[in-house]
Design an enzyme around this catalytic site. Structure first.
Site, short mmCIF file in Angstrom:
data_model
loop_
_atom_site.label_atom_id
_atom_site.label_comp_id
_atom_site.label_asym_id
_atom_site.label_seq_id
_atom_site.Cartn_x
_atom_site.Cartn_y
_atom_site.Cartn_z
NE ARG A 114 28.25 48.58 43.71
CZ ARG A 114 29.41 48.01 43.55
NH1 ARG A 114 30.37 48.21 44.43
NH2 ARG A 114 29.65 47.24 42.52
CG ASP A 146 33.70 49.02 43.70
OD1 ASP A 146 32.90 48.29 44.30
OD2 ASP A 146 34.33 48.66 42.71
CG ASP A 168 37.07 46.65 46.09
OD1 ASP A 168 35.94 46.15 46.26
OD2 ASP A 168 37.48 47.02 44.97
C1 LIG Z 1 34.91 47.58 36.48
C2 LIG Z 1 36.27 47.62 37.18
C3 LIG Z 1 36.97 46.27 37.16
N1 LIG Z 1 37.12 48.58 36.53
C4 LIG Z 1 37.68 49.65 37.16
N2 LIG Z 1 38.52 50.47 36.48
C5 LIG Z 1 39.09 51.52 37.11
N3 LIG Z 1 39.91 52.34 36.44
N4 LIG Z 1 38.83 51.78 38.44
C6 LIG Z 1 38.00 50.99 39.16
O1 LIG Z 1 37.78 51.25 40.36
C7 LIG Z 1 37.39 49.88 38.53
N5 LIG Z 1 36.55 49.04 39.20
C8 LIG Z 1 36.03 47.97 38.64
O2 LIG Z 1 35.26 47.16 39.33
#
Ligand SMILES: CC1(C)Nc2nc(N)[nH]c(=O)c2N=C1O
Length: 159
Positions: A83, A95, A97
């Site tokens: 990343r 990502d 979370d």
């Molecule tokens: C850039 C931001 C806010 N937008 C996203 N938008 C979508 N559809 N999915 C995500 O995981 C995602 N992650 C983010 O961090």
């Protein structure tokens, strides 16, 4: 052990492969076991639109790790997916979370629980509703919260 929900997202370098590899890593976390995984969902980017669509999912793990130890493990997995942060809210290979941990409400310097944005994000709420339909988020259900959003609809990908 405690139940935790983890959000996964990717929009770079073969996102479906990135998520499949991340799901395998989550199943191998120390003193933990993966107990549920949602389908994959395709969605338009929330925030800056000049980037590829995302693939998202949510996983449930039962763990003996503390919230911060689990966060360390998630960040280590992100690193292994190379990343690279160019711009905030820019495209990323992976990502992870930490969305919810044993119903805790707390604010550490590195971590706020539950994830402060999750109740505003259809790309989190819909996969979460699939694997935890009765999870109470401030007295609301993930499915009800999702339906209240005007966000773009997601496309559920075949398993
Ligand atoms: C850039 C931001 C806010 N937008 C996203 N938008 C979508 N559809 N999915 C995500 O995981 C995602 N992650 C983010 O961090």
């Amino acid at each position: 052990s405690a139940l935790a929900y983890i959000g996964l997202g990717s929009n770079l370098a073969s996102p479906r492969d990135q998520l499949a590899r991340a799901m395998a890593s989550l199943a191998a976390l120390p003193v933990s076991e993966r107990v549920a995984a949602s389908s994959l969902y395709a969605s338009a980017p929330v925030g800056p639109q000049d980037q590829p669509d995302f693939i998202n999912a949510v996983v449930a793990v039962r763990t003996r790790l503390s919230p911060l130890a689990l966060l360390d493990q998630l960040q280590a997995i992100e690193q292994r997916h190379r990343r690279v942060r160019h711009r905030h809210w820019g495209p990323r290979t992976l990502d992870l979370d930490l969305l919810w941990f044993a119903g805790l409400n707390c604010r550490f310097p590195r971590l706020t629980l539950p994830h402060p944005e999750m109740i505003h994000r259809r790309f989190v709420l819909e996969p979460l509703a699939e694997i935890a339909p009765t999870l109470s988020l401030g007295g609301e259900l993930p499915g009800c919260l999702a339906n209240r959003l005007e966000d773009q609809p997601l496309q559920r990908l075949s398993a």
